[in-house]
Design an enzyme around this catalytic site. Structure first.
Site: not given
Length: 385
Positions: A10, A14-15, A101, A197
């Site tokens: 997924g 982001g890092v 989520c 989220c």
């Protein structure tokens, strides 16, 4: 892990997920990056960065050298997560959508999609670890205590965890960023997301007002003195200090005001002054049915729990609320009795239980109080503050 797998990662943009993909690729696995698009309402550049996140995720996939795909789970998110989010707020509680989520989207819809791609594993950038033993999977805290995310993962099942990988769980955030920088991963210095989220960082009260009508009412003290007006009980949470708008020195004190409770029938927000007010603390927390990751209840003593993500684990004893002995009943409610009073346990949030570094599971908080005011089975909102 010596066996090579087909793994769907997924990629959030982001890092953490970026480094997770790089680590799996470096280990020789066949890796596919998937970006989940789960929110479409008013998805603008002003508040929601999903379009930029998509660009970043695609850039990472290109650098790492993996296939990339974007999928849309907006309908599933609205039906399974956001609808419940609104129901809880309308009932005067404060939900945590990140937990739902994870269990309903990231590790259900996403996992189902990954399997259609022929994958036998999914991976995310969560700071958590897994331990496989005797045919079961344990969820362990991440190596970076300040970033541990097991609180948000505590509702996952054995089946979900058996298919999951958390490649950065053994790393610290600094190590993740350093590795990303060394490998030329473009998200190495990207700011962490702190919004709801998949919805993003936006003025929360304005956002909620689009879905729930404002019903203004009095803010009053436990003594019944009205000190201000609230804009709607749904917009406030227990322990909240910011955004109350109570000016002056009501009560002859300059200490800040905090939300201590909600009177749903009277549409009144109960407020107190000072962080140390006893009404803001509870030693007894009652929950709904527990989700146990192992499938069965653990021992009830020698455990710890937390009622908010950022709070430290606190020693407690778990007790079934009912007097029946069928501890395995899925409908059984539980009570956690803490050695030390906890700061503002909030209905709608989660009590998450730990045995050392092992996350055992958790449940939605229904009420809280203390030994002198709340007996087992008595709801805190029924107790005068």
């Amino acid at each position: 892990m010596t066996t090579k797998h087909r793994i769907v990662v997924g990629l959030s943009g982001g890092v953490d997920s970026s480094v997770a993909a790089w680590l799996l690729k470096k280990a020789g696995h066949e890796v596919i990056g998937i970006f989940m698009k789960n929110w479409e309402d008013d998805d603008t550049d002003e508040y929601c960065s999903s379009r930029q996140d998509l660009v970043d995720a695609a850039s990472v996939a290109d650098v790492v050298g993996i296939e990339f795909e974007a999928v849309n789970f907006a309908n599933e998110y609205r039906d399974r997560v956001f609808a419940e989010f609104l129901r809880e707020y309308a009932a005067g509680r404060t939900p945590n959508p990140d937990v739902l989520c994870n269990s309903e989207i990231k590790f259900r819809s996403f996992l189902d999609h990954a399997r259609t791609q022929g994958a036998d594993r999914i991976a995310t950038g969560h700071y958590a670890r897994l331990r496989h033993s005797a045919g079961s999977v344990e969820l362990l805290k991440g190596a970076d205590a300040s970033k541990d995310q097991t609180y948000f993962l505590h509702q996952l099942t054995q089946e979900q965890l058996a298919s999951a990988l958390f490649p950065v769980g053994d790393m610290t955030k600094r190590q993740v960023r350093d590795l990303a920088r060394e490998q030329g991963i473009p998200t190495y210095d990207k700011k962490d997301s702190t919004g709801i989220c998949f919805i993003g960082e936006r003025p929360f009260r304005e956002f909620l007002a689009r879905y729930l009508p404002k019903q203004s009412g009095p803010m009053r003290t436990p003594e019944g003195v009205v000190v201000g007006r609230h804009q709607g009980l749904a917009y406030y949470t227990l322990g909240q200090r910011q955004g109350l708008g109570i000016g002056g020195t009501h009560g002859g004190s300059s200490e800040p005001w905090f939300v201590a409770g909600k009177d749903q029938e009277g549409n009144a927000l109960l407020v107190v002054q000072g962080h140390g007010d006893r009404r803001l603390y509870s030693s007894v927390v009652e929950t709904g049915p527990m989700h146990w990751i192992a499938g069965t209840p653990p021992r009830t003593s020698g455990l710890a729990a937390k009622t908010r993500y950022r709070m430290p684990d606190a020693s407690c004893v778990l007790e079934p609320v009912e007097s029946r002995t069928d501890l395995d009943s899925p409908d059984r409610r539980w009570c956690a009795r803490f050695e030390a009073p906890q700061w503002a346990p909030t209905p709608g949030q989660y009590l998450v239980v730990y045995d050392g570094e092992v996350c055992l599971g958790g449940a939605v908080i229904e009420s809280a109080g203390d030994e002198s005011t709340v007996g087992v089975g008595e709801r805190a909102e029924d107790v005068p503050v």
